[in-house]
Design a protein around this motif. Structure first.
Motif, short mmCIF file in Angstrom:
data_model
loop_
_atom_site.label_atom_id
_atom_site.label_comp_id
_atom_site.label_asym_id
_atom_site.label_seq_id
_atom_site.Cartn_x
_atom_site.Cartn_y
_atom_site.Cartn_z
N GLU A 202 0.69 -1.02 0.00
CA GLU A 202 0.12 -0.09 -0.09
C GLU A 202 0.84 1.35 -0.04
O GLU A 202 0.41 2.24 -0.71
CB GLU A 202 -1.04 -0.06 1.27
CG GLU A 202 -2.20 -1.02 1.07
CD GLU A 202 -2.82 -0.92 2.37
OE1 GLU A 202 -2.50 -0.22 3.19
OE2 GLU A 202 -3.95 -1.78 2.60
N GLU A 203 1.77 1.39 0.75
CA GLU A 203 2.79 2.46 0.83
C GLU A 203 3.60 2.60 -0.31
O GLU A 203 3.68 3.77 -1.03
CB GLU A 203 3.79 2.17 1.99
CG GLU A 203 3.33 2.44 3.38
CD GLU A 203 4.49 2.13 4.38
OE1 GLU A 203 5.49 2.13 3.89
OE2 GLU A 203 4.12 2.09 5.49
N GLU A 205 2.39 1.75 -3.58
CA GLU A 205 1.31 2.13 -4.57
C GLU A 205 1.17 3.76 -3.94
O GLU A 205 0.84 4.54 -5.10
CB GLU A 205 0.10 1.48 -4.14
CG GLU A 205 0.08 0.10 -5.03
CD GLU A 205 -1.20 -0.83 -4.72
OE1 GLU A 205 -2.08 -0.13 -3.95
OE2 GLU A 205 -1.30 -1.78 -4.83
N LYS A 206 1.01 4.19 -2.86
CA LYS A 206 0.91 5.57 -2.70
C LYS A 206 1.99 6.29 -2.98
O LYS A 206 1.74 7.53 -3.73
CB LYS A 206 0.85 5.59 -1.08
CG LYS A 206 -0.56 5.43 -0.46
CD LYS A 206 -0.40 5.69 1.00
CE LYS A 206 -1.74 5.15 1.70
NZ LYS A 206 -1.69 5.51 3.00
N LYS A 209 1.60 6.73 -6.86
CA LYS A 209 0.59 7.77 -7.47
C LYS A 209 1.05 9.11 -7.05
O LYS A 209 1.02 10.14 -7.93
CB LYS A 209 -0.54 7.71 -6.45
CG LYS A 209 -1.51 6.24 -6.96
CD LYS A 209 -2.64 6.06 -5.97
CE LYS A 209 -3.38 4.78 -6.50
NZ LYS A 209 -4.54 4.56 -5.50
N MET A 210 1.72 9.32 -6.07
CA MET A 210 2.43 10.75 -5.76
C MET A 210 3.25 11.35 -6.91
O MET A 210 3.28 12.24 -7.11
CB MET A 210 3.04 10.61 -4.36
CG MET A 210 1.83 10.56 -3.04
SD MET A 210 3.04 10.71 -1.45
CE MET A 210 3.69 12.20 -1.62
N SER A 213 1.35 11.92 -9.89
CA SER A 213 0.36 13.06 -10.10
C SER A 213 0.96 14.20 -10.29
O SER A 213 2.33 14.56 -10.22
CB SER A 213 -0.34 13.25 -8.52
OG SER A 213 0.76 13.54 -7.52
N SER A 216 2.46 16.61 -7.91
CA SER A 216 3.43 16.27 -6.61
C SER A 216 4.69 17.12 -6.67
O SER A 216 5.16 17.62 -7.74
CB SER A 216 3.78 14.82 -7.05
OG SER A 216 4.33 14.55 -8.27
#
Length: 226
Positions: A202-203, A205-206, A209-210, A213, A216
């Motif tokens: 999960e970290e 993937e975050k 995404k950052m 984006s 960012s």
């Protein structure tokens, strides 16, 4: 820890990482659940010995002895299957700990220690108790608890067992409880490994995404450079 045992560059996202989704994990969980099922079948017999204050009758002890004799005197195929299941668990641990990552050493290493403790309890207490029950030591005319205690042991077991009938059966029941707790600990550690891998994923993937984006900080820096 020497580098030959631990691959410090390996993470939970590495291709050669053997984590909770690997086949080796099922080789560990399968035998563990198998032995927990056997211990659950023993629980109705262990419950009156350990968890109730009601007086234990002779008829109950006779019934428990008959049950234990039936298990110990089962065909050799049953004992071989148990040994195979224990070996499958060890094989799963060795596969996961070969060139292990830091996560493997933490979760699988601790699980292996608990697994070894469980095997030790089984061999030291349960197997010896089954042999004593199967030999009918307390019904043998040569067995005398008072004299065996003075001599330092019972001759039927090489001078190791000096307890009476009820106390020996209580030791076996307590060993079953300890073994069940140890095996539950193995499952908890394997579940903890799965949870840690999920959090890492999960970290990751975050972070991805950052980075992708437009707003960012990393994207803005690249735009300024261009």
């Amino acid at each position: 820890m020497p580098d030959k045992w631990v691959d410090w560059n390996k993470t939970t996202l590495s291709k050669d990482y053997r984590g909770s989704a690997s086949f080796a994990t099922f080789m560990i969980i399968g035998p563990t659940c198998f032995f927990l099922g056997i211990l659950f079948a023993f629980f109705p017999y262990d419950f009156p010995l350990l968890w109730t204050k009601e007086p234990i009758t002779t008829a109950y002890l006779d019934q428990l002895e008959t049950h234990l004799k039936f298990i110990h005197q089962s065909p050799p195929l049953i004992a071989r299957l148990l040994s195979i299941m224990v070996g499958v668990g060890f094989l799963g641990f060795f596969i996961k700990l070969f060139r292990a990552s830091e996560s493997n050493m933490l979760f699988d290493g601790a699980s292996l220690v608990l697994y070894l403790i469980g095997v030790g309890v089984y061999v030291a207490n349960i197997v010896k108790g089954l042999r004593l029950v199967s030999a009918g030591a307390w019904h043998d005319s040569e067995f005398d608890l008072a004299s065996a205690t003075k001599r330092g042991g019972d001759p039927l077991t090489g001078g190791e067992i000096i307890l009476g009938r009820e106390d020996s059966l209580k030791v076996m029941s307590a060993s079953n409880t300890i073994l069940a707790l140890v095996l539950v600990g193995v499952l908890v550690l394997q579940a903890g490994q799965w949870y840690a891998e999920r959090k890492d994923s999960e970290e990751y993937e975050k972070l991805e995404k950052m980075e992708k984006s437009p707003s960012s900080p990393t994207t803005e820096k690249t735009k300024k450079k261009q």
